[in-house]
Design a protein around this motif. Structure first.
Motif, PDB file in Angstrom:
ATOM      1  N   LYS A   1       0.846  -1.187   0.000  1.00  0.00           N
ATOM      2  CA  LYS A   1       0.000   0.000   0.000  1.00  0.00           C
ATOM      3  C   LYS A   1       0.887   1.245   0.000  1.00  0.00           C
ATOM      4  O   LYS A   1       1.636   1.475   0.937  1.00  0.00           O
ATOM      5  N   HIS A   2       0.822   2.017  -1.106  1.00  0.00           N
ATOM      6  CA  HIS A   2       1.559   3.276  -1.223  1.00  0.00           C
ATOM      7  C   HIS A   2       0.619   4.436  -0.873  1.00  0.00           C
ATOM      8  O   HIS A   2      -0.464   4.536  -1.445  1.00  0.00           O
TER       9      HIS A   2
ATOM     10  N   ALA B   1      -4.663  -4.160  -8.583  1.00  0.00           N
ATOM     11  CA  ALA B   1      -4.415  -2.773  -8.181  1.00  0.00           C
ATOM     12  C   ALA B   1      -5.724  -2.038  -7.949  1.00  0.00           C
ATOM     13  O   ALA B   1      -6.717  -2.245  -8.664  1.00  0.00           O
ATOM     14  N   SER B   2      -5.731  -1.166  -6.950  1.00  0.00           N
ATOM     15  CA  SER B   2      -6.946  -0.410  -6.631  1.00  0.00           C
ATOM     16  C   SER B   2      -6.580   0.846  -5.844  1.00  0.00           C
ATOM     17  O   SER B   2      -5.419   1.042  -5.463  1.00  0.00           O
ATOM     18  N   CYS B   3      -7.582   1.700  -5.638  1.00  0.00           N
ATOM     19  CA  CYS B   3      -7.417   2.883  -4.794  1.00  0.00           C
ATOM     20  C   CYS B   3      -8.706   3.112  -4.020  1.00  0.00           C
ATOM     21  O   CYS B   3      -9.764   2.569  -4.380  1.00  0.00           O
ATOM     22  N   HIS B   4      -8.660   3.921  -2.980  1.00  0.00           N
ATOM     23  CA  HIS B   4      -9.860   4.235  -2.206  1.00  0.00           C
ATOM     24  C   HIS B   4     -10.693   5.269  -2.967  1.00  0.00           C
ATOM     25  O   HIS B   4     -10.189   6.331  -3.342  1.00  0.00           O
ATOM     26  N   LYS B   5     -11.967   4.966  -3.185  1.00  0.00           N
ATOM     27  CA  LYS B   5     -12.824   5.862  -3.966  1.00  0.00           C
ATOM     28  C   LYS B   5     -12.990   7.226  -3.308  1.00  0.00           C
ATOM     29  O   LYS B   5     -13.147   8.238  -3.990  1.00  0.00           O
TER      30      LYS B   5
ATOM     31  N   GLU C   1      -4.852  16.217  -1.111  1.00  0.00           N
ATOM     32  CA  GLU C   1      -3.381  16.113  -1.225  1.00  0.00           C
ATOM     33  C   GLU C   1      -2.861  14.723  -0.888  1.00  0.00           C
ATOM     34  O   GLU C   1      -1.669  14.450  -1.038  1.00  0.00           O
ATOM     35  N   THR C   2      -3.728  13.812  -0.457  1.00  0.00           N
ATOM     36  CA  THR C   2      -3.304  12.464  -0.082  1.00  0.00           C
ATOM     37  C   THR C   2      -4.071  11.425  -0.886  1.00  0.00           C
ATOM     38  O   THR C   2      -5.280  11.552  -1.095  1.00  0.00           O
ATOM     39  N   MET C   3      -3.328  10.383  -1.334  1.00  0.00           N
ATOM     40  CA  MET C   3      -3.994   9.299  -2.063  1.00  0.00           C
ATOM     41  C   MET C   3      -3.186   8.022  -1.909  1.00  0.00           C
ATOM     42  O   MET C   3      -1.947   8.041  -1.911  1.00  0.00           O
ATOM     43  N   SER C   4      -3.882   6.891  -1.786  1.00  0.00           N
ATOM     44  CA  SER C   4      -3.239   5.588  -1.620  1.00  0.00           C
ATOM     45  C   SER C   4      -3.557   4.677  -2.794  1.00  0.00           C
ATOM     46  O   SER C   4      -4.660   4.724  -3.360  1.00  0.00           O
ATOM     47  N   ILE C   5      -2.563   3.851  -3.154  1.00  0.00           N
ATOM     48  CA  ILE C   5      -2.738   2.833  -4.194  1.00  0.00           C
ATOM     49  C   ILE C   5      -2.317   1.493  -3.596  1.00  0.00           C
ATOM     50  O   ILE C   5      -1.247   1.394  -2.977  1.00  0.00           O
ATOM     51  N   MET C   6      -3.145   0.477  -3.792  1.00  0.00           N
ATOM     52  CA  MET C   6      -2.869  -0.847  -3.245  1.00  0.00           C
ATOM     53  C   MET C   6      -2.739  -1.876  -4.371  1.00  0.00           C
ATOM     54  O   MET C   6      -3.392  -1.750  -5.398  1.00  0.00           O
TER      55      MET C   6
END
Length: 469
Positions: A55-56, A78-82, A101-106
């Motif tokens: 998780k980045h 791969a996914s991200c939080h909606k 300003e913040t985003m995560s990719i899993m």
């Protein structure tokens, strides 16, 4: 008429406003395109039987600003939080639009079977338009509790718990590669930009490490081990011994020199001479190695130190062969055209020759003669000097001897045989009485005085005088 004028003025105002608006929009787009985005990155990695779950989380992004992402080749699901934004994944290419300003990719990665050592290189993601200033890795190890993980971000902080091992890595820049080894390694050294791990302190060559440290701009981990083949990634290096480290150091130093020094077009290959001086040994083409060795032979210890300092200090200048000759002449106190005569890489090597800069006066007349200075001795150009002394010089038809004549004295010189004949009397010459420099014959000062009965006085000028015998 007045109404038409007002309408025309209004029309011009609208047109000018539209033009300014279009220009401003264009400027804004160009400004955004050229602006470098700087972000921080926090990565959570969990290693279990299923593989890696990664998780980045990026911070410092611009809301609603589209970004391009490069995914690891082996990334799955791969996914991200909606609620953090939108994302779209296509193989190794992806695009994201953060809502803040913040985003995560899993994503997950299947891991191959582990042996005694393993490098994990293509595992993290990169944002094309962004530079990562700082990264933190939280690594949770559930599967292999033996051995240890290493990162180029710096030494790990490790906690051994009942069910997991927890590693914390943090430092500047991208997360970089990870290395795991079953056999224990210890941290042998830690300096600016450099962490060294190995089994024994004896493997360290301090000189090589110092050269490597000077060539690095990002923190790098060097691992000495026989458990894994030699490996080099962005900031992780695995070597078996100092021989491999030496080759690696040469490569890094060469890259720094070629990137940092500005040589005249066509003369860039001379940068290998700077590399040689940084390494303290000849490297590069055979011509460069010969140039390096000849310089070391003809410069004393003080001159070599000063020459090296001048040479490696040219990093901010535009470097030409003429400039190198001027600097070398200043160090030696003698003139040379060594670099100009050797500036074409594919031309044959030309010897290093130092010429006297003092005026040569023969029997009271100024000349353009330039003696060669070799190991504290002067060598005078044979033909020019004797002609200035009033001798007639001819090549004999055999091509191997010279006829020299003045008044009642006749000489035959045989340069290849180190002998001469004076008025039918045979004489021998010392081996280095006659020397050939750049295709021209020169005579040692002592033999010039002895054979042709002249005095040579070396002060502010060099005076050659016939002896009145």
């Amino acid at each position: 008429m007045l109404k038409k004028s007002v309408f025309f003025i209004f029309f011009l105002i609208v047109v000018c406003g539209a033009i300014l608006l279009i220009q401003w929009i264009g400027y804004e787009k160009a400004s955004k395109a050229s602006r470098e985005i700087k972000v921080d990155q926090e990565v959570h990695i969990e290693h279990s039987e299923a593989g890696l779950f990664v998780k980045h989380t990026f911070t410092g992004l611009e809301a609603e600003e589209p970004l391009s992402v490069i995914m690891p080749a082996a990334a799955l699901q791969a996914s991200c939080h909606k609620n953090e934004g939108t994302c779209s994944f296509r193989g190794q290419s992806a695009s994201i639009v953060p809502s803040s300003e913040t985003m995560s990719i899993m994503y997950s990665i299947k891991m191959p079977s582990f042996q005694t050592a393993f490098v994990l290189s293509d595992w993290s993601i990169k944002i094309k338009e962004a530079t990562v200033e700082h990264a933190i890795i939280h690594f949770t190890e559930k599967k292999i509790r033996k051995g240890m993980w290493f990162s180029s971000l710096g030494p790990p902080k490790v906690k051994k718990l009942d069910l997991i091992d927890y590693y914390l890595f943090q430092g500047k820049g991208q997360p970089g590669s990870l290395y795991w080894q079953l056999k224990p390694l210890t941290q042998l050294e830690s300096k600016e930009y450099l962490d060294v791990y190995g089994e024994s302190k004896n493997v360290i060559n301090d000189q090589q490490l110092e050269l490597l440290r000077e060539a690095l701009t990002d923190r790098t981990a060097i691992i000495f081990t026989a458990e894994y083949p030699a490996f080099v990634s962005d900031r992780l290096v695995v070597v078996k011994n100092n021989e491999q480290l030496s080759r690696l150091t040469e490569r890094f130093v060469t890259e720094v020199v070629l990137d940092g020094y500005r040589f005249q077009e066509g003369e860039e290959w001379l940068g290998q001479l700077i590399v040689s001086y940084k390494l303290g040994r000849p490297t590069g083409s055979e011509k460069i190695k010969t140039m390096y060795n000849r310089l070391n032979e003809q410069l004393n210890v003080r001159e070599r130190t000063e020459w090296k300092q001048l040479l490696v200090g040219l990093i901010k200048e535009s470097i030409t062969a003429e400039q190198l000759d001027r600097k070398l002449s200043a160090v030696k106190g003698l003139d040379t055209n060594f670099f100009v005569s050797n500036k074409n890489e594919n031309d044959p090597f030309q010897p290093l020759v130092f010429y006297e800069s003092r005026q040569v006066i023969i029997n009271g007349k100024k000349t353009e003669i330039r003696p060669v200075s070799q190991n504290g001795q002067l060598f005078f150009p044979f033909n020019e000097t004797l002609q200035a002394l009033g001798y007639e010089i001819k090549k004999v038809t055999d091509g191997n001897s010279l006829l020299v004549r003045r008044e009642y004295n006749t000489y035959y010189f045989y340069p290849l045989q180190n002998r001469f004949i004076l008025n039918d009397e045979r004489y021998g010459l010392y081996e280095k009485a006659l020397q050939n420099y750049n295709g021209q014959l020169y005579m040692n000062q002592k033999w010039l005085q002895k054979i042709f009965l002249v005095a040579v006085q070396s002060e502010k000028t060099i005076n050659v005088l016939d002896l009145d015998l």
